[in-house]
Write an enzyme that holds these catalytic residues in place. Structure first.
Site, mmCIF file in Angstrom:
data_model
loop_
_atom_site.group_PDB
_atom_site.id
_atom_site.type_symbol
_atom_site.label_atom_id
_atom_site.label_comp_id
_atom_site.label_asym_id
_atom_site.label_seq_id
_atom_site.Cartn_x
_atom_site.Cartn_y
_atom_site.Cartn_z
ATOM 1 N N SER A 210 63.083 43.139 52.731
ATOM 2 C CA SER A 210 61.948 43.733 53.425
ATOM 3 C C SER A 210 61.617 43.119 54.642
ATOM 4 C CB SER A 210 60.728 43.356 52.492
ATOM 5 O OG SER A 210 61.155 44.333 51.066
HETATM 6 N N1 SAH Z 1 62.423 41.511 48.040
HETATM 7 C C1 SAH Z 1 63.897 41.619 48.229
HETATM 8 C C2 SAH Z 1 64.557 42.882 48.500
HETATM 9 C C3 SAH Z 1 64.442 43.998 47.309
HETATM 10 S S1 SAH Z 1 65.270 45.254 47.473
HETATM 11 C C4 SAH Z 1 64.360 40.586 49.051
HETATM 12 O O1 SAH Z 1 63.454 39.629 49.475
HETATM 13 O O2 SAH Z 1 65.639 40.552 49.472
HETATM 14 C C5 SAH Z 1 64.920 46.081 46.024
HETATM 15 C C6 SAH Z 1 66.003 45.459 45.169
HETATM 16 O O3 SAH Z 1 65.433 45.945 43.608
HETATM 17 C C7 SAH Z 1 67.398 45.643 44.939
HETATM 18 O O4 SAH Z 1 68.010 44.590 44.848
HETATM 19 C C8 SAH Z 1 67.361 46.759 43.887
HETATM 20 O O5 SAH Z 1 68.851 46.392 43.157
HETATM 21 C C9 SAH Z 1 66.376 46.401 42.864
HETATM 22 N N2 SAH Z 1 66.289 47.250 41.731
HETATM 23 C C10 SAH Z 1 65.838 48.435 41.886
HETATM 24 N N3 SAH Z 1 65.619 49.045 40.736
HETATM 25 C C11 SAH Z 1 65.608 48.017 39.948
HETATM 26 C C12 SAH Z 1 65.113 47.738 38.494
HETATM 27 N N4 SAH Z 1 64.944 48.906 37.619
HETATM 28 N N5 SAH Z 1 65.312 46.712 37.978
HETATM 29 C C13 SAH Z 1 65.437 45.554 38.723
HETATM 30 N N6 SAH Z 1 66.029 45.676 39.979
HETATM 31 C C14 SAH Z 1 66.007 46.669 40.571
#
Ligand code: SAH
Length: 239
Positions: A86
């Site tokens: 993000s």
């Molecule tokens: N805040 C993180 C970025 C998050 S991107 C950082 O600092 O890098 C969103 C993430 O959520 C992705 O890695 C994706 O694979 C994960 N995601 C999506 N759906 C999910 C679920 N149901 N359970 C766990 N992770 C999930």
């Protein structure tokens, strides 16, 4: 608060009253200070603990090598598997909304690169995090261990179910966007606890802040945002 392992090692080797420990100069430190000043403080985030954590965590360690030079820009960046780290401001805004004091058990959904988890780990007692992508869970877990963030506990699975075995949580941060608040997450929020989650359709959302007060939840809308989808039983269906 944990220090990165390398700093701890440095202190043990050279720490004495005569020669104070010298951390290796960090070529990114100035970029990080600028990021905090222009992208975060200038947009109204003033919690000194959040600003200090954003100044300390080496964001360039959490992005792929090809994007390293852009690590402190005012934007999200690709991290592989179709996911993104993000924008720094959004990380700071979500973290500040949780009002952490250092004693909390925090649940994060979607570890991605591990950057947000590293920020949380400096501000809370323990961070439990669930990632649905096994490769991302694995690489983020290794990265956090290498950098010394020892109070982050990484799990792989559907984060929309939460982690009932470790509940309740004082704070929950969802790093992917959902059509509605997943019921299991609300159920795992401690009395007085706070949850921050992007809610909306897959193109645009707004951050919602939930507070568990008495028998119910107080909900407020914060910044508009755009996150990758939360895919799972209580999120978006897999396409
Ligand atoms: N805040 C993180 C970025 C998050 S991107 C950082 O600092 O890098 C969103 C993430 O959520 C992705 O890695 C994706 O694979 C994960 N995601 C999506 N759906 C999910 C679920 N149901 N359970 C766990 N992770 C999930």
């Amino acid at each position: 608060m944990p220090e990165p392992a390398e700093l701890r090692r440095g202190e043990q080797e050279s720490g004495s009253a005569e020669s104070p420990p010298q951390a290796a100069p960090d070529p990114y430190a100035e970029l990080r200070r600028e990021m905090v000043k222009k992208q975060i403080r200038a947009r109204g985030i003033s919690d000194p603990r959040v600003l200090s954590a954003m100044e300390r965590v080496p964001r360039h360690e959490f992005v792929p090598d090809v994007h390293r030079a852009r690590a402190y820009e005012d934007s999200p960046l690709p991290i592989g598997e179709g996911q993104t780290i993000s924008q720094p401001y959004i990380v700071a805004a979500m973290t500040a909304a949780l009002q952490l004091t250092g004693t909390e058990r925090v649940l994060e959904i979607g570890i991605g690169s591990g950057y947000q988890a590293a920020i949380l780990s400096l501000l809370a007692a323990d961070v439990y995090t669930i990632e649905r992508s096994a490769p991302l869970a694995h690489s983020a877990s290794e990265r956090l261990a290498r950098l010394g963030y020892a109070n982050v506990h990484v799990h792989c699975g559907d984060g929309t179910l939460g982690l009932p075995e470790f509940a309740p949580f004082d704070a929950i941060l969802v790093g992917a966007s959902a059509p509605a608040i997943p019921a299991p997450l609300a159920a795992q929020l401690a009395q007085g606890g706070r949850m921050i989650i992007p809610i909306g359709d897959t193109d645009s959302q707004e951050l919602r802040l939930l507070e568990h007060i008495g028998e119910g939840f107080h909900v407020r809308s914060l910044d508009p945002c755009r996150f990758v989808p939360l895919v799972g039983r209580y999120g978006w269906r897999e396409s």
